[in-house]
Design an enzyme around this catalytic site. Sequence first.
Site, mmCIF file in Angstrom:
data_model
loop_
_atom_site.group_PDB
_atom_site.id
_atom_site.type_symbol
_atom_site.label_atom_id
_atom_site.label_comp_id
_atom_site.label_asym_id
_atom_site.label_seq_id
_atom_site.Cartn_x
_atom_site.Cartn_y
_atom_site.Cartn_z
ATOM 1 N N ASP A 231 0.946 -1.133 -0.174
ATOM 2 C CA ASP A 231 0.206 0.103 0.144
ATOM 3 C C ASP A 231 0.804 1.244 -0.049
ATOM 4 O OD1 ASP A 231 -2.343 -1.816 -0.075
ATOM 5 O OD2 ASP A 231 -2.229 -1.877 2.408
ATOM 6 N N LYS B 277 1.912 2.500 -4.918
ATOM 7 C CA LYS B 277 2.523 1.702 -6.262
ATOM 8 C C LYS B 277 1.366 2.220 -7.598
ATOM 9 C CE LYS B 277 2.362 -2.358 -4.304
ATOM 10 N NZ LYS B 277 2.067 -2.003 -2.820
ATOM 11 N N GLY C 177 -4.809 -4.430 -3.829
ATOM 12 C CA GLY C 177 -5.451 -3.191 -4.047
ATOM 13 C C GLY C 177 -5.007 -2.044 -4.272
ATOM 14 N N HIS C 178 -4.965 -1.535 -5.747
ATOM 15 C CA HIS C 178 -4.266 -0.470 -6.040
ATOM 16 C C HIS C 178 -5.394 0.754 -6.216
ATOM 17 C CE1 HIS C 178 -1.001 -3.207 -7.344
ATOM 18 N NE2 HIS C 178 -1.124 -3.302 -6.038
ATOM 19 N N GLN D 179 1.819 -5.905 -3.331
ATOM 20 C CA GLN D 179 2.310 -6.100 -2.063
ATOM 21 C C GLN D 179 3.475 -5.379 -1.784
ATOM 22 O OE1 GLN D 179 1.118 -9.486 -3.582
ATOM 23 N NE2 GLN D 179 -0.954 -8.714 -2.705
HETATM 24 P P1 GDP Z 1 -0.639 0.373 -3.419
HETATM 25 O O1 GDP Z 1 -1.417 -0.789 -3.091
HETATM 26 O O2 GDP Z 1 0.506 0.360 -3.214
HETATM 27 O O3 GDP Z 1 -0.981 0.805 -4.931
HETATM 28 O O4 GDP Z 1 -1.305 1.658 -2.579
HETATM 29 P P2 GDP Z 1 -3.107 1.595 -2.384
HETATM 30 O O5 GDP Z 1 -3.728 2.270 -3.525
HETATM 31 O O6 GDP Z 1 -3.479 0.506 -1.428
HETATM 32 O O7 GDP Z 1 -2.889 2.917 -1.237
HETATM 33 C C1 GDP Z 1 -2.380 4.144 -1.420
HETATM 34 C C2 GDP Z 1 -3.549 5.092 -1.102
HETATM 35 O O8 GDP Z 1 -2.782 6.471 -1.065
HETATM 36 C C3 GDP Z 1 -4.390 5.158 -2.218
HETATM 37 O O9 GDP Z 1 -5.828 5.555 -1.862
HETATM 38 C C4 GDP Z 1 -3.793 6.439 -3.189
HETATM 39 O O10 GDP Z 1 -4.973 7.064 -3.770
HETATM 40 C C5 GDP Z 1 -3.435 7.384 -1.862
HETATM 41 N N1 GDP Z 1 -2.114 8.011 -2.423
HETATM 42 C C6 GDP Z 1 -0.980 7.914 -3.264
HETATM 43 N N2 GDP Z 1 -0.075 8.716 -3.089
HETATM 44 C C7 GDP Z 1 -0.491 9.503 -2.339
HETATM 45 C C8 GDP Z 1 0.053 10.862 -1.884
HETATM 46 O O11 GDP Z 1 0.983 11.418 -2.229
HETATM 47 N N3 GDP Z 1 -0.549 11.677 -1.090
HETATM 48 C C9 GDP Z 1 -1.950 11.122 -0.589
HETATM 49 N N4 GDP Z 1 -2.617 12.114 0.049
HETATM 50 N N5 GDP Z 1 -2.603 9.874 -1.056
HETATM 51 C C10 GDP Z 1 -1.935 9.340 -2.061
HETATM 52 P P1 IMO Z 2 -0.939 -3.958 -2.224
HETATM 53 O O1 IMO Z 2 -0.837 -4.661 -3.550
HETATM 54 C C1 IMO Z 2 -0.910 -4.742 2.212
HETATM 55 C C2 IMO Z 2 -1.021 -8.970 3.626
HETATM 56 C C3 IMO Z 2 -2.274 -9.212 4.313
HETATM 57 C C4 IMO Z 2 -1.624 -10.361 5.500
HETATM 58 C C5 IMO Z 2 -0.588 -10.754 4.417
HETATM 59 C C6 IMO Z 2 -1.113 -12.262 3.727
HETATM 60 O O2 IMO Z 2 -2.246 -3.380 -2.371
HETATM 61 O O3 IMO Z 2 0.084 -3.392 -1.548
HETATM 62 P P2 IMO Z 2 -2.558 -12.718 1.974
HETATM 63 O O4 IMO Z 2 -4.147 -12.643 1.701
HETATM 64 O O5 IMO Z 2 -1.732 -12.354 0.579
HETATM 65 O O6 IMO Z 2 -2.421 -14.339 2.064
HETATM 66 O O7 IMO Z 2 -2.232 -12.182 3.145
HETATM 67 O O8 IMO Z 2 -0.572 -10.046 3.468
HETATM 68 N N1 IMO Z 2 -1.455 -8.171 2.410
HETATM 69 C C7 IMO Z 2 -1.205 -7.037 2.063
HETATM 70 N N2 IMO Z 2 -1.099 -5.826 2.825
HETATM 71 N N3 IMO Z 2 -1.279 -4.514 0.863
HETATM 72 C C8 IMO Z 2 -1.380 -5.487 -0.025
HETATM 73 O O9 IMO Z 2 -1.388 -5.442 -1.406
HETATM 74 C C9 IMO Z 2 -1.555 -6.752 0.483
HETATM 75 N N4 IMO Z 2 -1.581 -8.070 0.023
HETATM 76 C C10 IMO Z 2 -1.624 -9.057 1.044
HETATM 77 O O10 IMO Z 2 -2.959 -8.210 4.948
HETATM 78 O O11 IMO Z 2 -1.181 -9.606 6.281
HETATM 79 MG MG MG Z 3 -2.943 -1.576 -1.817
#
Ligand code: GDP
Ligand code: IMO
Ligand code: MG
Length: 434
Positions: free
Chosen positions: A13, A16, A40-41, A224
């Site tokens: 999270d 990316k 989840g991106h 991840q």
């Molecule tokens: P990922 O799994 O690495 O793609 O990250 P996620 O999407 O799960 O979580 C990142 C969250 O932060 C998302 O809701 C993005 O829209 C938000 N985000 C990304 N970059 C920034 C930033 O620079 N500032 C803020 N406030 N939010 C951001």
């Molecule tokens: P993105 O791509 C954050 C964590 C789960 C759990 C562990 C194992 O959005 O960064 P799983 O269901 O993969 O067997 O769970 O990994 N986990 C993540 N945490 N971001 C993710 O993906 C994750 N995908 C799995 O919360 O601790």
């Molecule tokens: Mg994510």
Amino acid sequence: MGNVIILGSQWGDEGKGKIVDVFSERFDIVARYQGGNNAGHTVFIGDRKFILKLIPSGILRPGKKAVIGNGLVIDPGALLAEIDALEQAGVAVKGNLFISNRAHVLFPAHRMMEKMSEARPGRVSIGTTSRGIGPCYEDKIGRRGIRIADLLVRDSFRAQYDAVMEEKVTIAKALGIYEPLDLAGIRDEYEKFAERIRPMVCDTALLLDRSMREGKTVMFEGAQGTMLDIDHGTYPFVTSSSASAGGACTGTGVPPTRISGVLGVSKAYITRVGGGPFPTEALDGAGEQIRKRGSEFGAVTGRPRRCGWFDVPLVRYTAVINGFDSLVVTKLDVLDEFDRIQVCVGYRRGPQELTEMPPTVAEIAQVEPVYECLPGWQTSTFGVASYDALPAKAKDYLAFLETRLGVEIGCISTGPERNQTIVRKGSRFEKLVG
Ligand code: GDP
Ligand code: IMO
Ligand code: MG
């Protein structure tokens, strides 16, 4: 410019999805190499919000090819739902998405088997996303998995499926985790899924090879984060795939000799979802403040993310594992209001000073972070799009991280939108991404 891997340097999270979306414009193909719909991106384009789970974030750029590599585990129902939702939102998926015939197929029985680790007395729950990811990878490594190519051959698929499911039912009943599943109904449903995905399936390793020979460039998108990597993460509180840079080669069939660079993505702080050790977790008001300002709730499960301070030894370690050429620091704006910002620069265990995180969960639980405290900038950086326009104390914070990590910070994100991004002039990042 060449072929570049972009991946998470913490526990996922890191943002990316946003970073891949911003820079995929400069590449011809975006290829995902591991994981499944546990990822989840979240990507914002204007007032439109997209949550990508299985499909590479590059799909949002018209005309770009998106590849789901052999390293993934695919729940076809989840994949088709994601395709439908994107197409309804006007994103052209068919014709641009290519699925590896070697990727593994995830079935509902994998979710049932997940209860082996998550819901049985005596087992420490990992806090997974409950998508069946671990059990599907277990079948892959156990050499009884069913691949997309197998799913497409109706006659042999039936026999293969029946044999694998019979084994699962036997084990689930013995362990008391069985839940009634309409196995024949699911098989019929998967045969229908097969026909829908068939036109998108190919040998993606050959597709990538051909494309690269023609001079096309590839961005490899990690899901991840490195600390969730099956080998290098905080085992056993990890996911079941190779999230680190090495996984990009095994998970797509592209050789290491074709990779030009590796970029890490890190938050200006750190979060984790699910169980497991977390030395810099801020269990006080600061953690809550980060969660609120950063909207730190899981994109897949909605769980509140655990929040804490930047952990230098952790990212220094993931920089070693991945060989980061440059680091992207995201969500700098989330720290705008703090008057003091803590940074973990080492650990202490009793009288012992440690520069690295120990290898076992039990040992990590005993470490105390050693913090250095930096002054906050208490000015809005939200949306700032040039490095010079950042407040001096924010630049000092980034410089501190850069020095302690020994890795360049070549890109900074100051908001979820595409234009809320800074690329530092003359950086390795700029050279690699163009
Ligand atoms: P990922 O799994 O690495 O793609 O990250 P996620 O999407 O799960 O979580 C990142 C969250 O932060 C998302 O809701 C993005 O829209 C938000 N985000 C990304 N970059 C920034 C930033 O620079 N500032 C803020 N406030 N939010 C951001
Ligand atoms: P993105 O791509 C954050 C964590 C789960 C759990 C562990 C194992 O959005 O960064 P799983 O269901 O993969 O067997 O769970 O990994 N986990 C993540 N945490 N971001 C993710 O993906 C994750 N995908 C799995 O919360 O601790
Ligand atoms: Mg994510």
